[in-house]
Design a protein around this motif. Structure first.
Motif, mmCIF file in Angstrom:
data_model
loop_
_atom_site.group_PDB
_atom_site.id
_atom_site.type_symbol
_atom_site.label_atom_id
_atom_site.label_comp_id
_atom_site.label_asym_id
_atom_site.label_seq_id
_atom_site.Cartn_x
_atom_site.Cartn_y
_atom_site.Cartn_z
ATOM 1 N N ILE A 128 1.070 -1.017 -0.107
ATOM 2 C CA ILE A 128 0.061 -0.071 0.040
ATOM 3 C C ILE A 128 1.071 1.175 -0.231
ATOM 4 O O ILE A 128 0.774 2.452 -0.621
ATOM 5 N N LYS A 129 2.143 0.994 0.166
ATOM 6 C CA LYS A 129 2.762 2.092 0.807
ATOM 7 C C LYS A 129 3.368 2.598 -0.647
ATOM 8 O O LYS A 129 3.506 3.738 -1.207
ATOM 9 N N TYR A 130 3.857 2.182 -1.354
ATOM 10 C CA TYR A 130 4.220 2.135 -2.791
ATOM 11 C C TYR A 130 2.982 2.134 -3.775
ATOM 12 O O TYR A 130 3.443 3.174 -4.472
ATOM 13 N N MET A 131 1.469 1.673 -3.564
ATOM 14 C CA MET A 131 1.126 2.551 -4.290
ATOM 15 C C MET A 131 0.556 3.539 -4.462
ATOM 16 O O MET A 131 -0.100 4.682 -5.085
ATOM 17 N N ILE A 132 0.682 3.889 -2.823
ATOM 18 C CA ILE A 132 0.028 5.563 -2.536
ATOM 19 C C ILE A 132 1.825 6.414 -3.215
ATOM 20 O O ILE A 132 1.157 7.756 -3.764
ATOM 21 N N GLU A 133 3.277 5.817 -3.216
ATOM 22 C CA GLU A 133 4.079 6.686 -4.002
ATOM 23 C C GLU A 133 3.700 7.044 -5.255
ATOM 24 O O GLU A 133 4.070 8.455 -6.107
ATOM 25 N N LEU A 147 -7.440 6.612 -9.440
ATOM 26 C CA LEU A 147 -6.437 5.414 -7.954
ATOM 27 C C LEU A 147 -6.293 5.442 -6.944
ATOM 28 O O LEU A 147 -6.741 4.681 -5.974
ATOM 29 N N VAL A 148 -6.474 7.295 -6.195
ATOM 30 C CA VAL A 148 -6.428 7.658 -4.996
ATOM 31 C C VAL A 148 -7.913 6.155 -4.663
ATOM 32 O O VAL A 148 -8.145 5.886 -3.614
ATOM 33 N N LYS A 149 -8.723 6.123 -5.176
ATOM 34 C CA LYS A 149 -10.754 5.667 -4.839
ATOM 35 C C LYS A 149 -10.031 4.097 -4.474
ATOM 36 O O LYS A 149 -10.516 3.873 -3.582
ATOM 37 N N VAL A 150 -9.207 4.046 -5.287
ATOM 38 C CA VAL A 150 -8.847 2.547 -5.394
ATOM 39 C C VAL A 150 -8.118 2.197 -4.383
ATOM 40 O O VAL A 150 -8.325 1.089 -3.806
ATOM 41 N N ILE A 151 -7.283 3.081 -3.709
ATOM 42 C CA ILE A 151 -6.101 2.814 -2.619
ATOM 43 C C ILE A 151 -7.496 2.789 -1.595
ATOM 44 O O ILE A 151 -7.090 1.795 -0.550
ATOM 45 N N ALA A 152 -8.211 3.420 -1.314
ATOM 46 C CA ALA A 152 -8.619 4.063 -0.300
ATOM 47 C C ALA A 152 -9.543 2.527 0.070
ATOM 48 O O ALA A 152 -9.732 2.878 1.203
ATOM 49 N N ASN A 153 -10.104 1.856 -1.019
ATOM 50 C CA ASN A 153 -11.095 1.078 -0.742
ATOM 51 C C ASN A 153 -10.976 -0.239 -0.524
ATOM 52 O O ASN A 153 -10.698 -0.968 -0.135
ATOM 53 N N THR A 168 -15.231 2.744 9.960
ATOM 54 C CA THR A 168 -16.249 4.732 8.694
ATOM 55 C C THR A 168 -14.806 4.687 7.955
ATOM 56 O O THR A 168 -13.727 4.761 7.744
ATOM 57 N N ASP A 169 -15.377 5.119 6.476
ATOM 58 C CA ASP A 169 -14.454 6.299 5.411
ATOM 59 C C ASP A 169 -13.574 6.846 6.609
ATOM 60 O O ASP A 169 -12.963 7.428 5.662
ATOM 61 N N VAL A 170 -13.555 8.050 7.349
ATOM 62 C CA VAL A 170 -13.455 8.969 7.954
ATOM 63 C C VAL A 170 -11.992 8.433 8.372
ATOM 64 O O VAL A 170 -10.725 9.369 8.745
ATOM 65 N N VAL A 171 -11.935 7.428 9.889
ATOM 66 C CA VAL A 171 -10.845 6.266 9.764
ATOM 67 C C VAL A 171 -9.493 6.179 8.486
ATOM 68 O O VAL A 171 -8.635 6.470 8.700
ATOM 69 N N ILE A 172 -10.787 5.487 7.653
ATOM 70 C CA ILE A 172 -9.655 5.296 6.702
ATOM 71 C C ILE A 172 -8.621 6.400 5.507
ATOM 72 O O ILE A 172 -8.104 6.835 5.637
ATOM 73 N N PHE A 173 -9.676 7.310 5.885
ATOM 74 C CA PHE A 173 -8.968 8.428 5.664
ATOM 75 C C PHE A 173 -7.597 9.292 6.202
ATOM 76 O O PHE A 173 -7.134 9.814 5.396
ATOM 77 N N LEU A 176 -4.890 6.660 5.160
ATOM 78 C CA LEU A 176 -4.062 7.555 4.144
ATOM 79 C C LEU A 176 -3.406 8.927 4.433
ATOM 80 O O LEU A 176 -2.581 8.791 3.723
ATOM 81 N N TYR A 177 -3.989 9.843 4.645
ATOM 82 C CA TYR A 177 -3.921 10.674 5.576
ATOM 83 C C TYR A 177 -2.171 11.010 5.911
ATOM 84 O O TYR A 177 -0.637 11.567 5.453
ATOM 85 N N GLU A 178 -1.830 9.872 7.179
ATOM 86 C CA GLU A 178 -0.986 9.792 7.811
ATOM 87 C C GLU A 178 0.353 9.012 7.044
ATOM 88 O O GLU A 178 1.728 9.390 7.096
ATOM 89 N N LEU A 179 0.191 8.299 5.785
ATOM 90 C CA LEU A 179 0.278 6.818 5.190
ATOM 91 C C LEU A 179 1.494 7.618 3.864
ATOM 92 O O LEU A 179 2.579 7.120 3.569
ATOM 93 N N SER A 180 0.855 8.636 3.401
ATOM 94 C CA SER A 180 0.884 9.900 1.930
ATOM 95 C C SER A 180 1.438 10.845 2.878
ATOM 96 O O SER A 180 1.980 11.697 1.762
ATOM 97 N N GLU A 181 1.148 11.324 3.970
ATOM 98 C CA GLU A 181 2.725 12.296 4.596
ATOM 99 C C GLU A 181 1.994 13.564 4.117
ATOM 100 O O GLU A 181 2.513 14.468 4.184
ATOM 101 N N GLY A 182 0.409 13.733 4.094
ATOM 102 C CA GLY A 182 -0.059 14.924 3.848
ATOM 103 C C GLY A 182 -0.166 14.841 2.714
ATOM 104 O O GLY A 182 -0.906 15.582 2.626
ATOM 105 N N THR A 183 -0.145 13.581 1.030
ATOM 106 C CA THR A 183 -0.120 14.291 -0.076
ATOM 107 C C THR A 183 -1.492 14.204 -0.859
ATOM 108 O O THR A 183 -1.859 14.512 -1.719
#
Length: 239
Positions: A128-133, A147-153, A168-173, A176-183
């Protein structure tokens, strides 16, 4: 008249025995001591032509010990390398392949770095880290949003696979915000992910497909051993 049995001195018989502790060390034990003795004898042959004949004969013997590898590419190259290794790199013969050296054989590969250490959210996996990169490198647009929606799902499905609970979706978001370092920030968006019910149903389908071959093999094994069909409970039977 020659006697049928000649009594021998026990001390003389024991003196001719060889113990492994007294024998030379075998460089490649899989070929045995007799082949090692052949190589040792071939090394000291004075005539070069006879020494080359002896080396080719030894290669044939080594190949006969591994007949299932005769058609493997570079198998002969491997045998010649092993011949030089077993001779302690002292075999002076004409080889059809480059002669290896002690330095090359003892050369150790470089240590590979571990891809990731102690990830915070292990249930998402390292990919998942490589997908975010990859998503970070894409330009803003519909393709990146998809692509971002696919990663989140995928993150939500992985979360439900390991935690067996609703999320909840908020937890996933937030993750995702933390793993992407805010990007990648979906916290303020109105994006909706797949429902928990649909994702759990998908996970069950995947697990059932993976377990079906195992159940089939168990049924076949039971029938083969006992000659009877295994009893299968029918939950749809009203009785």
């Amino acid at each position: 008249m020659v006697p049928k049995y000649i009594k021998e001195n026990a001390n003389e018989v024991v003196g001719h025995l060889e113990y492994n502790a007294e024998r030379p060390h075998l460089i490649i034990p899989e070929y045995g001591r007799h082949l090692q003795k052949l190589i040792d004898q071939a090394k000291v042959i004075a005539d070069r032509e006879e020494r080359n004949k002896a080396a080719k004969y030894i290669i044939q013997v080594m190949g006969s010990l591994n007949p299932h590898l005769r058609d493997v590419p570079d198998f002969q190259h491997k045998l010649w390398d092993q011949l030089f290794i077993m001779s302690d790199f002292m075999m002076d013969v004409d080889s059809p392949y480059p002669i290896p050296t002690r330095e090359v054989i003892n050369l150790k590969p470089e240590r590979l770095p571990y891809p990731q250490k102690n990830p915070k959210y292990r249930f998402y996996g390292n990919n998942i880290k490589y997908m975010i990169e990859v998503a970070d490198k894409w330009k803003e647009g519909e393709m990146k949003s998809a692509l971002v929606k696919v990663i989140a799902n995928h993150m939500k499905k992985s979360y439900l696979s390991w935690n067996k609970d609703t999320v909840t979706d908020v937890v996933i978001f937030e993750h995702l915000y933390e793993l992407s370092e805010g990007t990648i920030n979906l916290l303020g968006s109105e994006e909706e992910l797949s429902t928990t019910t649909d994702l759990i149903r998908t996970n069950k389908k995947v697990s059932n497909k993976a377990g079906a071959p195992m159940q089939k093999n168990m049924k076949q094994g039971f029938k083969k051993q006992t000659g009877k069909k295994p009893f299968i409970k029918n939950n749809n039977n009203p009785k």
